[in-house]
Design an enzyme around this catalytic site. Structure first.
Site, mmCIF file in Angstrom:
data_model
loop_
_atom_site.group_PDB
_atom_site.id
_atom_site.type_symbol
_atom_site.label_atom_id
_atom_site.label_comp_id
_atom_site.label_asym_id
_atom_site.label_seq_id
_atom_site.Cartn_x
_atom_site.Cartn_y
_atom_site.Cartn_z
ATOM 1 N N HIS A 18 113.865 72.974 7.632
ATOM 2 C CA HIS A 18 113.780 71.518 7.540
ATOM 3 C C HIS A 18 114.624 71.070 6.351
ATOM 4 C CE1 HIS A 18 110.940 72.146 4.281
ATOM 5 N NE2 HIS A 18 110.066 72.751 5.082
ATOM 6 N N HIS A 21 114.355 73.017 2.976
ATOM 7 C CA HIS A 21 115.160 74.240 2.825
ATOM 8 C C HIS A 21 116.643 73.864 2.702
ATOM 9 C CE1 HIS A 21 111.803 75.528 5.671
ATOM 10 N NE2 HIS A 21 111.529 76.198 4.558
ATOM 11 N N CYS A 134 96.147 84.286 -1.052
ATOM 12 C CA CYS A 134 96.596 83.176 -0.195
ATOM 13 C C CYS A 134 97.747 83.689 0.656
ATOM 14 C CB CYS A 134 97.043 81.977 -1.024
ATOM 15 S SG CYS A 134 97.892 80.746 -0.008
ATOM 16 N N CYS A 137 101.033 81.696 0.270
ATOM 17 C CA CYS A 137 101.839 82.081 -0.901
ATOM 18 C C CYS A 137 102.243 83.543 -0.823
ATOM 19 C CB CYS A 137 101.062 81.919 -2.203
ATOM 20 S SG CYS A 137 100.584 80.253 -2.627
ATOM 21 N N CYS A 151 94.108 76.557 -1.816
ATOM 22 C CA CYS A 151 95.404 76.692 -2.487
ATOM 23 C C CYS A 151 96.095 75.330 -2.464
ATOM 24 C CB CYS A 151 96.263 77.723 -1.742
ATOM 25 S SG CYS A 151 98.012 77.549 -2.111
ATOM 26 N N HIS A 154 99.199 75.242 -0.075
ATOM 27 C CA HIS A 154 99.043 75.428 1.373
ATOM 28 C C HIS A 154 97.796 74.783 1.953
ATOM 29 C CE1 HIS A 154 101.947 78.496 0.101
ATOM 30 N NE2 HIS A 154 102.524 78.130 1.213
ATOM 31 N N LYS A 301 104.061 64.856 1.200
ATOM 32 C CA LYS A 301 104.577 66.215 1.287
ATOM 33 C C LYS A 301 105.007 66.438 2.746
ATOM 34 C CE LYS A 301 103.383 70.859 0.070
ATOM 35 N NZ LYS A 301 103.027 71.849 1.020
ATOM 36 N N LYS A 304 104.075 70.622 8.587
ATOM 37 C CA LYS A 304 103.963 70.661 10.044
ATOM 38 C C LYS A 304 102.742 69.865 10.498
ATOM 39 C CE LYS A 304 104.742 75.198 10.630
ATOM 40 N NZ LYS A 304 104.867 76.522 11.186
HETATM 41 N N1 MSP Z 1 110.366 83.561 1.127
HETATM 42 C C1 MSP Z 1 110.072 82.953 -0.125
HETATM 43 C C2 MSP Z 1 111.227 83.094 -1.079
HETATM 44 C C3 MSP Z 1 111.659 84.504 -1.355
HETATM 45 S S1 MSP Z 1 113.058 84.554 -2.398
HETATM 46 C C4 MSP Z 1 113.184 86.125 -2.857
HETATM 47 C C5 MSP Z 1 109.782 81.480 0.093
HETATM 48 N N2 MSP Z 1 110.270 80.948 1.224
HETATM 49 S S2 MSP Z 1 110.099 79.409 1.678
HETATM 50 O O1 MSP Z 1 110.596 79.356 3.024
HETATM 51 O O2 MSP Z 1 108.777 78.961 1.452
HETATM 52 O O3 MSP Z 1 111.136 78.630 0.814
HETATM 53 C C6 MSP Z 1 110.809 78.082 -0.417
HETATM 54 C C7 MSP Z 1 112.032 77.363 -0.936
HETATM 55 O O4 MSP Z 1 112.493 76.375 0.001
HETATM 56 C C8 MSP Z 1 111.757 76.574 -2.200
HETATM 57 O O5 MSP Z 1 111.804 77.365 -3.345
HETATM 58 C C9 MSP Z 1 112.902 75.583 -2.138
HETATM 59 O O6 MSP Z 1 114.091 76.219 -2.513
HETATM 60 C C10 MSP Z 1 112.979 75.228 -0.666
HETATM 61 N N3 MSP Z 1 112.114 74.102 -0.295
HETATM 62 C C11 MSP Z 1 111.222 74.079 0.735
HETATM 63 N N4 MSP Z 1 110.664 72.832 0.809
HETATM 64 C C12 MSP Z 1 111.176 72.049 -0.141
HETATM 65 C C13 MSP Z 1 110.984 70.708 -0.536
HETATM 66 N N5 MSP Z 1 110.157 69.899 0.082
HETATM 67 N N6 MSP Z 1 111.701 70.266 -1.604
HETATM 68 C C14 MSP Z 1 112.587 71.061 -2.260
HETATM 69 N N7 MSP Z 1 112.780 72.320 -1.914
HETATM 70 C C15 MSP Z 1 112.111 72.855 -0.865
HETATM 71 O O7 MSP Z 1 109.181 80.876 -0.752
#
Ligand code: MSP
Length: 500
Positions: A18, A21, A134, A137, A151, A154, A301, A304
């Site tokens: 989304h 990411h 969790c 996490c 958490c 989540h 936030k 889904k």
């Molecule tokens: N898989 C782990 C990361 C492992 S790295 C060795 C993870 N994945 S995640 O899919 O949850 O991605 C988290 C990352 O996605 C956040 O750190 C950020 O970079 C990005 N973001 C996801 N949602 C976001 C927002 N709403 N706002 C900003 N960044 C966001 O954690």
């Protein structure tokens, strides 16, 4: 050596990509493109990928009625295609189910098994732990971190689990981590994040389990194959497995990373556990860990359950690729938390892109056609504007990842041009027969637009390309000091962005 290695977190495949990411991935792309202009294509390595093991992913696969591998293949492909759609120029897309990655994780664990901590203890030991876990996490959580028993990230109650695991002696690294981070090796940016990391260390670091007994979907521990590698250890290793650690040429050339981007949700893993693992492997630490904020969408936030997740493809369908990149990253300063307002997208699109840069380029090329036969006039740059100061500022801002300051600097230049046109009125001068003055004004404007095309290339790459084609000059940063060539025949340009 002038090389640049930069990374994003690798994203969990339980979620479809989304704009959250996309945010981190676009920012990294901007920085990668800037350094390619500076150091050349062959000296930048931009890494992203997907995180595919662990209980959470296994559960999502069951839900989708697929094997974990099929499920990961499908979602990982979706990530890749979304990133390609957004013109994200990663050099390598790592997957934690890549055989090569799995081998490096095992190599790392084997090395850790025989390593000693700075206090002379074994880095890895066996222990038993009971605690709240969790799955969202993929980490143990402390009761005091919960909000109403759930958490906060989540919104789920953690499970109580008791396992016999292998442990990483993180506690022995507290002193050295404190010293390194205080000495800015790595720089943890923005500064308040460094304070946060130091305060975690002050409060004491606990050892962490690096294996799981009851999770099958993971990389077997080489010295205890009944256990699998804890998904975070597996995931962090991507940053060196993708470079073919320990002997690969890319590893030798690119490690340590120049910058690793992440958001605040995964700060502890990247600013404490990751540097400690590297120290245990006797490897240099990254130069910068940049911890950006989280954005909310229309004040909420993105999730889904709330159904308010924006798929980047929907934005691309509405605004086009470049505009989507721009709208996602330009809403608030990189580093801060901020709110993205969907209603503002159209307003910002019209103001900054259609009426801003788009209008300026059409106007200047249009006037050059009308008054100078679509040819660069034979003049020199005389505008009262210091372009080398503009570039110094841009360079400085990239060093500190002040991406939005650079966007602002470009739009200040655009406004300057609009003001310059409005106050000099070339059309009026042309009527009075003052051709030399008209030519001078247009030459200045064309040269500024050439600089603008170079400056926007990292975030609006296709637009930059279109402008440079209109100006009939190379989009070449190495030559940025060379002024636009008089007598160059320009090309007509279609509107860059159509007003909505
Ligand atoms: N898989 C782990 C990361 C492992 S790295 C060795 C993870 N994945 S995640 O899919 O949850 O991605 C988290 C990352 O996605 C956040 O750190 C950020 O970079 C990005 N973001 C996801 N949602 C976001 C927002 N709403 N706002 C900003 N960044 C966001 O954690």
């Amino acid at each position: 050596m002038n090389k640049y290695f930069l990374t994003t977190p690798i994203y969990y495949v339980n979620d479809k990509p989304h704009i959250g990411h996309a945010y981190t991935t676009i920012i990294a792309d901007v920085v990668a493109r800037y350094y390619r202009q500076k150091f050349g294509f062959d000296n930048v390595f931009y890494l992203t990928g997907t995180d595919e093991h662990g209980a959470k992913i296994a559960a999502s696969a069951v839900k989708a009625g697929k094997t974990p591998q099929e499920f990961c293949d499908d979602v990982s492909d979706i990530f890749k295609s979304k990133w390609q759609e957004l013109n994200l120029s990663y050099n390598h897309f790592v997957r934690t189910t890549d055989k090569q990655h799995e081998a490096v994780v095992q190599e790392v664990l084997t090395r850790l098994k025989s390593a000693k901590t700075p206090l002379g203890n074994e880095v890895i030991y066996q222990g038993e732990h009971e605690g709240l876990y969790c799955v969202g996490c993929e980490a143990y959580v402390k009761p005091e971190d919960l909000v109403n028993g759930k958490c906060p990230f989540h919104n789920k109650e953690p499970e109580l689990i008791k396992e016999k695991n292998w442990y990483f002696r993180l506690s022995d690294y507290a002193e050295i981590l404190k010293e390194k981070i205080t000495n800015k090796e790595p720089r943890v940016l923005p500064e308040q994040r460094e304070t946060e990391v130091l305060s975690f260390i002050e409060h004491g670091l606990e050892d962490i389990a690096i294996s799981r007994e009851k999770v099958e979907w993971g990389i077997p521990i080489p010295f205890d194959p009944k256990q699998t590698t804890y998904v975070w250890i597996d995931a962090l290793v991507n940053y060196i497995s993708a470079l073919q650690y320990p002997n690969g040429d890319d590893f030798k050339k690119y490690w340590p990373a120049n910058v690793q981007f992440l958001a605040k949700d995964i700060l502890k893993f990247h600013c404490l556990i990751w540097p400690a693992l590297l120290l245990a492997l006797d490897l240099p630490l990254p130069n910068t860990l940049f911890v950006h904020g989280f954005f909310t969408l229309n004040g909420q936030k993105m999730s889904k359950t709330l159904g308010n997740v924006i798929d980047p493809s929907d934005m691309v369908a509405e605004f086009g690729v470049d505009a989507t990149r721009y709208l996602i990253i330009s809403q608030f300063p990189f580093g801060d938390d901020g709110d993205v307002k969907q209603n503002d997208f159209v307003t910002k699109f019209n103001a900054d892109l259609a009426n801003g840069i788009g209008n300026l380029v059409s106007r200047v090329i249009g006037m050059t056609e009308k008054y100078c036969d679509l040819t660069v006039p034979e003049k020199q740059f005389t505008a009262e504007l210091n372009l080398s100061e503009f570039w110094q500022n841009i360079d400085r801002n990239y060093q500190d990842f002040k991406i939005n300051e650079n966007i602002k600097a470009v739009w200040d230049l655009i406004s300057w041009c609009d003001g310059y046109i409005d106050s000099n009125k070339p059309w009026a001068l042309a009527k009075e027969g003052k051709q030399t003055e008209v030519e001078q004004i247009l030459f200045n404007l064309l040269e500024i637009i050439r600089n603008i095309s170079l400056a926007i290339e990292p975030f609006l790459p296709t637009t930059a390309q279109k402008i440079s084609e209109a100006l009939n000059c190379d989009l070449n940063f190495v030559k940025k000091e060379e002024v636009i060539k008089p007598k160059t025949k320009l090309n007509k340009v279609e509107p860059l962005f159509l007003r909505k």
